[in-house]
Design a protein around this motif. Sequence first.
Motif, PDB file in Angstrom:
ATOM      1  N   LEU A  92      87.142  79.262  55.247  1.00  0.00           N
ATOM      2  CA  LEU A  92      86.591  78.266  56.398  1.00  0.00           C
ATOM      3  C   LEU A  92      85.242  78.101  55.272  1.00  0.00           C
ATOM      4  O   LEU A  92      84.280  79.054  55.349  1.00  0.00           O
ATOM      5  CB  LEU A  92      85.952  79.109  57.958  1.00  0.00           C
ATOM      6  N   VAL A  93      84.813  76.725  55.740  1.00  0.00           N
ATOM      7  CA  VAL A  93      83.377  76.086  54.991  1.00  0.00           C
ATOM      8  C   VAL A  93      82.932  76.016  56.075  1.00  0.00           C
ATOM      9  O   VAL A  93      83.415  74.714  56.787  1.00  0.00           O
ATOM     10  CB  VAL A  93      83.926  75.496  53.798  1.00  0.00           C
ATOM     11  N   VAL A  94      81.587  75.838  56.177  1.00  0.00           N
ATOM     12  CA  VAL A  94      80.848  74.932  57.482  1.00  0.00           C
ATOM     13  C   VAL A  94      80.173  74.622  56.864  1.00  0.00           C
ATOM     14  O   VAL A  94      78.792  75.492  56.123  1.00  0.00           O
ATOM     15  CB  VAL A  94      80.743  75.470  58.779  1.00  0.00           C
ATOM     16  N   LYS A  95      79.765  73.011  56.871  1.00  0.00           N
ATOM     17  CA  LYS A  95      78.301  72.435  55.989  1.00  0.00           C
ATOM     18  C   LYS A  95      77.102  71.935  57.442  1.00  0.00           C
ATOM     19  O   LYS A  95      77.427  71.537  57.765  1.00  0.00           O
ATOM     20  CB  LYS A  95      78.364  71.329  54.748  1.00  0.00           C
ATOM     21  N   ARG A  96      76.137  72.476  57.286  1.00  0.00           N
ATOM     22  CA  ARG A  96      74.432  71.825  57.715  1.00  0.00           C
ATOM     23  C   ARG A  96      73.611  71.083  57.143  1.00  0.00           C
ATOM     24  O   ARG A  96      73.609  72.009  55.873  1.00  0.00           O
ATOM     25  CB  ARG A  96      74.263  73.604  59.085  1.00  0.00           C
ATOM     26  N   GLU A  97      73.144  69.878  57.687  1.00  0.00           N
ATOM     27  CA  GLU A  97      72.156  69.323  56.909  1.00  0.00           C
ATOM     28  C   GLU A  97      70.580  70.070  57.813  1.00  0.00           C
ATOM     29  O   GLU A  97      70.496  69.942  58.765  1.00  0.00           O
ATOM     30  CB  GLU A  97      71.921  68.073  57.329  1.00  0.00           C
ATOM     31  N   LEU A  98      69.820  70.319  57.046  1.00  0.00           N
ATOM     32  CA  LEU A  98      68.493  70.242  56.904  1.00  0.00           C
ATOM     33  C   LEU A  98      67.255  69.577  56.100  1.00  0.00           C
ATOM     34  O   LEU A  98      67.025  69.126  55.366  1.00  0.00           O
ATOM     35  CB  LEU A  98      68.244  71.796  56.241  1.00  0.00           C
TER      36      LEU A  98
ATOM     37  N   ILE B 276      67.190  81.940  49.579  1.00  0.00           N
ATOM     38  CA  ILE B 276      67.421  81.926  50.868  1.00  0.00           C
ATOM     39  C   ILE B 276      68.044  83.230  51.348  1.00  0.00           C
ATOM     40  O   ILE B 276      68.458  84.201  50.986  1.00  0.00           O
ATOM     41  CB  ILE B 276      68.860  81.560  50.918  1.00  0.00           C
ATOM     42  N   SER B 277      67.480  84.171  52.646  1.00  0.00           N
ATOM     43  CA  SER B 277      67.473  85.187  53.049  1.00  0.00           C
ATOM     44  C   SER B 277      68.105  84.838  54.799  1.00  0.00           C
ATOM     45  O   SER B 277      67.807  83.206  54.957  1.00  0.00           O
ATOM     46  CB  SER B 277      66.662  85.413  53.251  1.00  0.00           C
ATOM     47  N   GLY B 278      69.650  85.828  55.553  1.00  0.00           N
ATOM     48  CA  GLY B 278      69.118  85.198  56.258  1.00  0.00           C
ATOM     49  C   GLY B 278      71.368  85.570  56.479  1.00  0.00           C
ATOM     50  O   GLY B 278      71.891  85.379  55.791  1.00  0.00           O
ATOM     51  N   ASN B 279      71.376  84.660  57.865  1.00  0.00           N
ATOM     52  CA  ASN B 279      72.660  84.190  58.056  1.00  0.00           C
ATOM     53  C   ASN B 279      72.643  82.410  58.121  1.00  0.00           C
ATOM     54  O   ASN B 279      71.395  82.038  58.171  1.00  0.00           O
ATOM     55  CB  ASN B 279      74.003  84.820  59.258  1.00  0.00           C
ATOM     56  N   SER B 280      74.099  82.047  58.304  1.00  0.00           N
ATOM     57  CA  SER B 280      73.998  80.787  58.858  1.00  0.00           C
ATOM     58  C   SER B 280      73.754  79.855  59.848  1.00  0.00           C
ATOM     59  O   SER B 280      72.741  79.262  59.990  1.00  0.00           O
ATOM     60  CB  SER B 280      74.692  79.685  58.500  1.00  0.00           C
ATOM     61  N   SER B 281      73.561  80.557  61.014  1.00  0.00           N
ATOM     62  CA  SER B 281      72.324  80.832  62.013  1.00  0.00           C
ATOM     63  C   SER B 281      70.952  80.888  62.495  1.00  0.00           C
ATOM     64  O   SER B 281      70.362  80.143  63.133  1.00  0.00           O
ATOM     65  CB  SER B 281      73.515  81.370  63.274  1.00  0.00           C
ATOM     66  N   GLN B 282      69.809  81.406  61.015  1.00  0.00           N
ATOM     67  CA  GLN B 282      68.889  82.100  61.200  1.00  0.00           C
ATOM     68  C   GLN B 282      68.973  82.650  60.137  1.00  0.00           C
ATOM     69  O   GLN B 282      69.624  83.541  59.466  1.00  0.00           O
ATOM     70  CB  GLN B 282      68.536  83.447  62.516  1.00  0.00           C
TER      71      GLN B 282
ATOM     72  N   LEU C 213      55.176  75.017  46.840  1.00  0.00           N
ATOM     73  CA  LEU C 213      56.096  75.978  47.794  1.00  0.00           C
ATOM     74  C   LEU C 213      56.098  75.125  49.109  1.00  0.00           C
ATOM     75  O   LEU C 213      54.982  75.249  49.760  1.00  0.00           O
ATOM     76  CB  LEU C 213      56.235  77.340  47.489  1.00  0.00           C
ATOM     77  N   LEU C 214      57.429  74.703  49.677  1.00  0.00           N
ATOM     78  CA  LEU C 214      58.299  74.750  51.386  1.00  0.00           C
ATOM     79  C   LEU C 214      59.006  76.297  51.498  1.00  0.00           C
ATOM     80  O   LEU C 214      59.534  76.933  50.704  1.00  0.00           O
ATOM     81  CB  LEU C 214      57.926  73.617  51.187  1.00  0.00           C
ATOM     82  N   LEU C 215      58.665  75.977  52.766  1.00  0.00           N
ATOM     83  CA  LEU C 215      59.258  77.884  53.750  1.00  0.00           C
ATOM     84  C   LEU C 215      59.949  77.193  54.394  1.00  0.00           C
ATOM     85  O   LEU C 215      58.770  76.785  55.281  1.00  0.00           O
ATOM     86  CB  LEU C 215      57.909  79.078  54.029  1.00  0.00           C
ATOM     87  N   ALA C 216      60.767  77.669  54.987  1.00  0.00           N
ATOM     88  CA  ALA C 216      61.592  76.256  55.819  1.00  0.00           C
ATOM     89  C   ALA C 216      62.434  78.038  56.584  1.00  0.00           C
ATOM     90  O   ALA C 216      62.746  78.732  56.531  1.00  0.00           O
ATOM     91  CB  ALA C 216      62.653  75.715  55.752  1.00  0.00           C
ATOM     92  N   LYS C 217      61.927  77.602  58.643  1.00  0.00           N
ATOM     93  CA  LYS C 217      61.929  79.460  58.895  1.00  0.00           C
ATOM     94  C   LYS C 217      62.804  78.104  60.202  1.00  0.00           C
ATOM     95  O   LYS C 217      62.436  77.822  61.033  1.00  0.00           O
ATOM     96  CB  LYS C 217      60.848  80.349  59.144  1.00  0.00           C
ATOM     97  N   VAL C 218      64.424  78.857  60.209  1.00  0.00           N
ATOM     98  CA  VAL C 218      65.315  78.151  61.017  1.00  0.00           C
ATOM     99  C   VAL C 218      66.299  79.033  61.867  1.00  0.00           C
ATOM    100  O   VAL C 218      66.816  80.178  61.223  1.00  0.00           O
ATOM    101  CB  VAL C 218      66.289  77.624  60.335  1.00  0.00           C
ATOM    102  N   ALA C 219      65.983  79.215  63.692  1.00  0.00           N
ATOM    103  CA  ALA C 219      66.728  79.642  64.086  1.00  0.00           C
ATOM    104  C   ALA C 219      67.532  78.688  65.212  1.00  0.00           C
ATOM    105  O   ALA C 219      67.129  77.568  65.840  1.00  0.00           O
ATOM    106  CB  ALA C 219      65.708  80.900  64.789  1.00  0.00           C
ATOM    107  N   GLU C 220      69.516  78.702  64.936  1.00  0.00           N
ATOM    108  CA  GLU C 220      69.654  77.691  65.379  1.00  0.00           C
ATOM    109  C   GLU C 220      69.175  76.861  65.162  1.00  0.00           C
ATOM    110  O   GLU C 220      69.273  76.107  64.431  1.00  0.00           O
ATOM    111  CB  GLU C 220      69.539  78.149  67.030  1.00  0.00           C
ATOM    112  N   GLN C 221      68.958  75.688  65.880  1.00  0.00           N
ATOM    113  CA  GLN C 221      68.598  74.226  66.086  1.00  0.00           C
ATOM    114  C   GLN C 221      66.700  73.556  65.510  1.00  0.00           C
ATOM    115  O   GLN C 221      66.161  73.348  65.420  1.00  0.00           O
ATOM    116  CB  GLN C 221      68.902  73.646  67.017  1.00  0.00           C
TER     117      GLN C 221
END
Length: 382
Positions: free
Chosen positions: A176-182, A198-204, A221-229
């Motif tokens: 299973l391969v899932v792609k998400r655009e950020l 990158i650290s964490g998992n695909s949802s956070q 440098l840029l830091l993106a902190k992503v949780a769900e949406q």
Amino acid sequence: MYKKKIVGLILIITLALGLAGCQSAVTKGGQSEGKDVIPLIMLTSELAGESDAVSMEREARLASWDLKSGKLSWEQEVCFRQEMGEEYNPRLIWDGGSRLFACSFGSQETGRLIKGQASKLSVQEVRTDSMPMVAAIKASSEQDELLLAYPRSQSGESPDSSIPEVIIIESHRGDLVVKRELPLPDYAAKGDIMPLLISGNSSQFNLLLLNNDVEAAEDGLLLAKVAEQQEDWQKIKGETLGLIVGGGTDLAQVGSNIYRTIPEPAKLSLVQREPAWEEFSPLNDLQAGLSKNIEKAMEKYGDAYCDLRLGSFKDILLVAADLPEEHWIWAFRGDKCIGRLYTNNETQSIESSPGNEKMQATAFSTRADWFILPADGYGQYK
């Protein structure tokens, strides 16, 4: 594997001085038990055929390094054998757990990977279309997930300065391969963004990116902190040019801290309101005095280069250095060294100790061409 700029050599040589006269014990046949046990993968290689000097075969065995006793042990069973052609050298991505990912990219030759009988480590081959030099990668044995981050234009073509760029987060779980655009923030340098770690998992997850724009100056440098949406972007202060010169820096994360190797060793705390690189004295102390034995090492190894590379396991930062026949590994908890390991194939000796205790060389009955650390190669330049 010895392709780093000669600066890497300068950062290593007198590290050996701190290892002179060390004390250790070595056992074979199984992993040690205990809290502070570092899993390693030990690689050995040899020519696959006498008539083909390019084709190599290497064997991998699961090993463990007990930081409290200073003992290194390894399994007799082979995790995998890899027949390597001139163009096939997949990134071996591993978190120290029960699963290793052999990741190849684009049109790379598949080569041949023969899985062994070792029961404690399974190997999964993964192929992706992303480019290896612009992909940050992370493995999770517990979630059986390989996570990648790489830049793409919204049309799917190569990034271009006139086309708004996005970051693709690609998750592999079995087949299973899932792609998400950020989407990138408006102030990012369109067409010239490089994921670094990158650290964490695909949802956070957290994603560190290089904003490779001259106008970005010290906000490179840029830091993106992503949780769900939800997406939160931060600018990070500090000069960034040194992160990509030559072979680039190496990065590792332990808890909320990210560590780098060059342009000088430093630490980035993600819990700060305004994250900024700051000095990390243990790595600076390791490199102090390295220039003393440079001429001797150059005479011995010629054009061979050294690596200063990072990994991590739980709350421990791992630092490794490599010459053709010598390998060093240090373990740090916070700013305290809690273990040192040194192997020498020429003298068939190994030296290790818990913490900074005095060490003494003992016999080393195998040949270690390389050690894969947990979280080794997560950053894009490895």
